[in-house]
Design a protein around this motif. Structure first.
Motif: not given
Length: 115
Positions: A43-47, A54-60, A62-67, A104-106
């Protein structure tokens, strides 16, 4: 199906993301099931502007890939959703939502909608 070279893209192609009511429900369940620490980190990542919430910049990835929503599953494999790093993976068919988008997300749905 040919795989896409997503590592290193930093989510630049991850948006805008239209979602249906069913997809919103799946996403809410996924977020609720995440450990609190992981949820807060995501949630707290700057994108980048326009990148999915839901994009996870830390791990590069998708942070919700299975969903992930259907547009994300289709990305790169249809002529109207071509991956700029591997355009050959796209078929001649265009993709479209099977149901009406709820928003739309975001844009229409942000982290405040996901608890």
């Amino acid at each position: 199906m040919e795989s896409l070279p997503c590592q290193g893209c930093k989510g630049l192609c991850c948006g805008p993301v239209p979602v249906t009511e069913k997809e919103l429900s799946k996403l809410k369940k996924k977020i609720k099931s995440m450990p609190a620490k992981k949820r807060l980190e995501l949630k707290n990542q700057q994108r980048y502007h326009g990148t999915c919430i839901f994009y996870d910049l830390t791990s590069d990835k998708c942070g919700v890939h299975s969903a992930r929503p259907s547009v994300c599953r289709a990305f790169g494999y249809h002529k109207n959703l071509v991956c700029f790093r591997n355009p050959k993976a796209a078929s001649e068919q265009s993709w479209q939502l099977s149901e009406e988008a709820a928003g739309i997300l975001s844009v229409d749905f942000t982290w405040k909608n996901f608890g």
